[in-house]
Design a protein around this motif. Structure first.
Motif: not given
Length: 300
Positions: A12-15, A20-23, A66-68, A72-73
């Protein structure tokens, strides 16, 4: 199982950091960046990335990492299983003791080991996390010290004055572009807080939502200097936000103002939005400065 439990605690903290960085989808997940920010080694972060892949939030590319997979949204709260986090509880206990003055400005590890009766490794993880958040620093030779602004009302005032300068200015950047997906998620989050989550979320969660909201607003400016500045401010004000025993009823009005700010921006009334944001920060800053003598729980 223990290793997976730790990854579940960290996920959850990674998420939160991703939000927070709007990745965006396709951005790389860098082990060192997350490990340093969370005060852990790279191994558990690697396991978190593997979990994100299991949850279809990330993808692993051979020899690349790894890649998203989702931006974030797009990431929903329900996508991240919850897990208890004893480390987070201990971290917040140390934070509370620092803010209440129970831990002096200069201290030694031995003092805290006697106070908390925990393994040295566990204590060092907390201290390293606090150091990563720029709240404490290791002194030359032996011992640790609190940063000067931790108990400084003047620093608290200056923080808000700085935000009043940069956040409204970010709204007026010529390249400002609304991230409609992020705005929609922020609106849902603020409404959920109004509908009752203010009373149920932890102070860390309340702070994180507030920090994410303001960073998202600035992120849309596309100006990397504004974005870096707000991220640094969020890092510093995190500690100021970890106060306890606040009357949470006042936070409802702040959430309503957040929603109104979104309305102004999305209707392309950015000059009016900038003025409103300036007044919002001024009012909240004055209120929280007046309450510095009373323990606080969150700064949204």
């Amino acid at each position: 199982m223990i290793k997976k439990d730790l990854a579940l605690q960290l996920a959850p903290r990674v998420i939160d950091m991703v939000r927070a960085r709007s990745m965006k989808a396709g951005e790389p997940l860098r082990e060192q960046t997350f490990a340093q920010a969370l005060g852990v080694s790279r191994s558990p972060i690697r396991r978190v990335f593997a979990l994100l892949a299991e949850w279809d939030l990330a993808i692993q590319e051979p020899n690349r990492g790894y890649f998203l997979k989702q931006g974030a949204g797009q990431i929903q709260e329900a996508a991240v299983p919850c897990a208890s986090d004893p480390f987070e509880d201990f971290y917040l206990r140390v934070v509370d003791d620092i803010l209440s003055g129970e831990i002096p400005a200069h201290f030694f590890e031995a003092q805290l080991l006697r106070r908390y009766e925990v393994p040295r490794g566990q204590l060092l993880k907390v201290l390293n996390r606090l150091a990563g958040e720029a709240m404490v620093e290791r002194k030359p030779g032996q011992g640790w010290g609190l940063k000067d602004f931790v108990h400084s009302t003047q620093a608290h005032i200056h923080s808000y004055r700085f935000r009043m300068a940069i956040e409204p200015a970010a709204l007026l950047e010529p390249g400002y572009q609304v991230n409609h997906a992020a705005f929609a998620q922020a609106r849902q989050q603020q409404q959920a807080l109004i509908d009752g989550e203010i009373q149920t979320l932890s102070r860390a969660q309340l702070f994180q939502l507030g920090a994410q909201f303001h960073e998202m607003i600035v992120q849309c400016s596309g100006n990397v200097f504004f974005i870096d500045a707000i991220r640094h401010q969020n890092q510093l004000r995190r500690f100021m936000g970890y106060k306890a025993n606040i009357d949470r009823t006042r936070l409802k009005a702040q959430c309503q103002e957040h929603i109104h700010l979104l309305d102004l921006i999305e209707s392309d009334r950015r000059e009016e939005a900038a003025q409103f944001l300036w007044r919002h920060l001024d009012q909240v800053g004055r209120l929280k400065t007046d309450q510095r003598a009373v323990p606080e729980e969150s700064q949204i």
